[in-house]
Write a protein that holds these residues in place. Structure first.
Motif, PDB file in Angstrom:
ATOM      1  N   ASP A 198       0.436  -1.166  -0.216  1.00  0.00           N
ATOM      2  CA  ASP A 198      -0.020   0.182  -0.038  1.00  0.00           C
ATOM      3  C   ASP A 198       0.941   1.393  -0.186  1.00  0.00           C
ATOM      4  O   ASP A 198       0.434   2.003  -0.431  1.00  0.00           O
ATOM      5  N   LEU A 199       2.083   1.280   0.849  1.00  0.00           N
ATOM      6  CA  LEU A 199       2.905   2.463   1.000  1.00  0.00           C
ATOM      7  C   LEU A 199       3.599   2.264  -0.031  1.00  0.00           C
ATOM      8  O   LEU A 199       3.787   3.805  -0.874  1.00  0.00           O
ATOM      9  N   ALA A 200       3.839   1.785  -1.264  1.00  0.00           N
ATOM     10  CA  ALA A 200       4.762   1.754  -2.154  1.00  0.00           C
ATOM     11  C   ALA A 200       3.670   2.283  -3.416  1.00  0.00           C
ATOM     12  O   ALA A 200       3.943   2.597  -4.079  1.00  0.00           O
ATOM     13  N   ARG A 201       2.578   1.569  -3.280  1.00  0.00           N
ATOM     14  CA  ARG A 201       1.661   2.652  -4.505  1.00  0.00           C
ATOM     15  C   ARG A 201       1.694   3.810  -4.161  1.00  0.00           C
ATOM     16  O   ARG A 201       1.355   4.289  -5.548  1.00  0.00           O
ATOM     17  N   ILE A 202       1.172   4.021  -2.775  1.00  0.00           N
ATOM     18  CA  ILE A 202       0.956   6.200  -2.703  1.00  0.00           C
ATOM     19  C   ILE A 202       2.157   6.731  -2.843  1.00  0.00           C
ATOM     20  O   ILE A 202       1.908   7.768  -2.857  1.00  0.00           O
ATOM     21  N   THR A 203       3.411   6.033  -3.122  1.00  0.00           N
ATOM     22  CA  THR A 203       4.409   6.873  -3.021  1.00  0.00           C
ATOM     23  C   THR A 203       4.815   6.943  -4.702  1.00  0.00           C
ATOM     24  O   THR A 203       5.661   6.931  -4.931  1.00  0.00           O
ATOM     25  N   GLY A 204       4.226   6.209  -5.505  1.00  0.00           N
ATOM     26  CA  GLY A 204       3.733   5.801  -7.152  1.00  0.00           C
ATOM     27  C   GLY A 204       4.975   5.415  -7.410  1.00  0.00           C
ATOM     28  O   GLY A 204       5.170   5.071  -9.285  1.00  0.00           O
ATOM     29  N   ILE A 205       5.218   3.800  -6.657  1.00  0.00           N
ATOM     30  CA  ILE A 205       5.574   2.957  -7.580  1.00  0.00           C
ATOM     31  C   ILE A 205       4.824   2.058  -8.277  1.00  0.00           C
ATOM     32  O   ILE A 205       3.607   1.968  -7.994  1.00  0.00           O
ATOM     33  N   PRO A 206       5.094   1.876  -9.245  1.00  0.00           N
ATOM     34  CA  PRO A 206       4.236   1.190 -10.632  1.00  0.00           C
ATOM     35  C   PRO A 206       3.554  -0.627 -10.275  1.00  0.00           C
ATOM     36  O   PRO A 206       4.546  -1.326 -10.852  1.00  0.00           O
ATOM     37  N   THR A 207       2.630  -0.765  -9.066  1.00  0.00           N
ATOM     38  CA  THR A 207       3.104  -2.034  -8.665  1.00  0.00           C
ATOM     39  C   THR A 207       2.923  -3.145  -9.572  1.00  0.00           C
ATOM     40  O   THR A 207       3.114  -4.411  -9.559  1.00  0.00           O
ATOM     41  N   GLU A 208       1.837  -2.391 -10.587  1.00  0.00           N
ATOM     42  CA  GLU A 208       1.929  -4.176 -11.885  1.00  0.00           C
ATOM     43  C   GLU A 208       2.591  -3.894 -12.742  1.00  0.00           C
ATOM     44  O   GLU A 208       2.644  -5.232 -12.683  1.00  0.00           O
ATOM     45  N   ARG A 209       4.224  -3.045 -12.228  1.00  0.00           N
ATOM     46  CA  ARG A 209       5.174  -3.239 -13.372  1.00  0.00           C
ATOM     47  C   ARG A 209       5.767  -4.467 -12.597  1.00  0.00           C
ATOM     48  O   ARG A 209       6.692  -4.957 -13.040  1.00  0.00           O
ATOM     49  N   VAL A 210       6.009  -3.875 -11.468  1.00  0.00           N
ATOM     50  CA  VAL A 210       6.190  -4.775 -10.718  1.00  0.00           C
ATOM     51  C   VAL A 210       6.142  -6.358 -10.190  1.00  0.00           C
ATOM     52  O   VAL A 210       6.988  -7.080  -9.928  1.00  0.00           O
ATOM     53  N   VAL A 211       5.016  -6.523 -10.150  1.00  0.00           N
ATOM     54  CA  VAL A 211       4.557  -7.821  -9.934  1.00  0.00           C
ATOM     55  C   VAL A 211       4.335  -8.819 -11.296  1.00  0.00           C
ATOM     56  O   VAL A 211       5.297  -9.864 -11.675  1.00  0.00           O
ATOM     57  N   ARG A 212       4.997  -7.843 -13.090  1.00  0.00           N
ATOM     58  CA  ARG A 212       5.318  -8.701 -14.023  1.00  0.00           C
ATOM     59  C   ARG A 212       6.857  -8.787 -13.929  1.00  0.00           C
ATOM     60  O   ARG A 212       6.943  -9.740 -14.568  1.00  0.00           O
ATOM     61  N   SER A 213       6.956  -8.076 -13.654  1.00  0.00           N
ATOM     62  CA  SER A 213       9.140  -8.352 -13.427  1.00  0.00           C
ATOM     63  C   SER A 213       9.253  -9.654 -12.839  1.00  0.00           C
ATOM     64  O   SER A 213      10.215 -10.502 -12.504  1.00  0.00           O
TER      65      SER A 213
END
Length: 312
Positions: A198-213
């Protein structure tokens, strides 16, 4: 050697757990899928013009062609082995991405039990699909590689070219994962998401890209681990990954759930225990010995060897 395979395959399982928060029971069948795709490529290149294409693509199903007769080895057919290794990693990446896109992604927000049970269903589907296509027989895949036998203490230790290849490939990929996690922007994003999504998403980290990676890196390593496991032991069967999966889970738990370095260390400990225990006990109990060691270590350190470190 066994520990290197377990550790390499365990990295992908550990990444999946720490970032996606579920135990992926289809991971073992990703190993087998990568192995079959890679060895189909190796057989095709090594045997082109010497056997029919169908038998080669089915990796000699039914005893139609043998890897030993084709002279397959690291030194005998280096191009076939190298391309097989690349295809094994690439195919497993595509498989992992496809399964995530059409099966896991729609239920990713459900609880971990839902994802776990779904992954068991995916595992059975993949396993019996491979059995249907390639057959249930265990087939030999390689010719006898050259060996050296240095004298150590009280006897010779024989080391083959395939042993050396496994050390080089697994060691290089593990080092690459370390560099990626510690020095790259993607690695930092993956560690941040593992710590707090949740914190990663709020700070602007592209979580879907991280999941794909995560699926790309984990799938690639898993496919390579499956291919190298078969190259090392010289045989291939449709349930190889499933039989290896329990040891991989043991390694991940022993090293500390979610810790990539823990998965590597746990893999080496489990592999060494399973292989060396046959000095004192019958080989049929080697797996049991590995789990006993895991239990003993966890009694001393319940959180695992690398407890407290989420992705590194």
């Amino acid at each position: 050697m066994r520990g290197l395979v377990i550790g390499l395959a365990g990295i992908g399982l550990s990444m999946t757990y720490s970032i996606l928060n579920f135990a992926n029971f289809s991971h073992g069948d990703y190993i087998t899928a990568g192995a079959f795709s890679g060895w189909a490529t190796t057989y095709l290149i090594a045997g082109l013009g010497r056997s029919d294409v169908g038998s080669l693509l089915l990796v000699g199903a039914g005893g139609s062609v043998f890897g030993g007769a084709l002279g397959i080895s690291v030194l005998g057919t280096p191009l076939a082995v190298l391309l097989g290794l690349v295809i094994a990693g690439g195919f497993t990446i595509l498989l992992a991405l496809g399964v995530d896109r059409f099966i896991y992604k729609p239920i990713r927000n459900e609880d971990g039990i839902t994802l776990l049970i779904t992954s068991i269903g995916v595992a059975f589907a993949l396993r019996y699909m491979m059995q249907f296509i390639f057959g249930s027989d265990v087939r030999g895949t390689t010719a006898q590689p050259p060996q050296i036998g240095p004298y150590l203490w009280d006897g010779q230790v024989f080391i083959s070219a395939h042993d050396i290849a496994l050390v080089v490939v697994a060691g290089g990929l593990m080092l690459g994962v370390h560099v990626l996690l510690q020095t790259t922007k993607l690695g930092k994003a993956m560690r941040a998401m593992a710590d707090n999504e949740d914190l990663a998403r709020i700070t602007g980290i592209p979580t879907e890209r991280v999941v794909r990676s995560t699926w790309i890196i984990g799938g690639g390593l898993t496919g390579v681990a499956g291919y190298m496991f078969v190259l090392w032991k010289g045989t291939l069967g449709f349930n190889d990954g499933w039989l290896l999966l329990l040891l991989i889970f043991a390694a991940v738990i022993l090293g500390g759930i979610g810790s990539i370095y823990g998965a590597i260390a746990g893999g080496l400990i489990i592999g060494l225990t399973a292989s060396m225990s046959v000095i004192w006990i019958p080989s049929a109990f080697a797996r049991a010995a590995a789990f006993v060691v895991m239990i003993v270590i966890l009694l001393v350190k319940p959180q695992g060897i690398f407890a407290g470190r989420a992705t590194a």
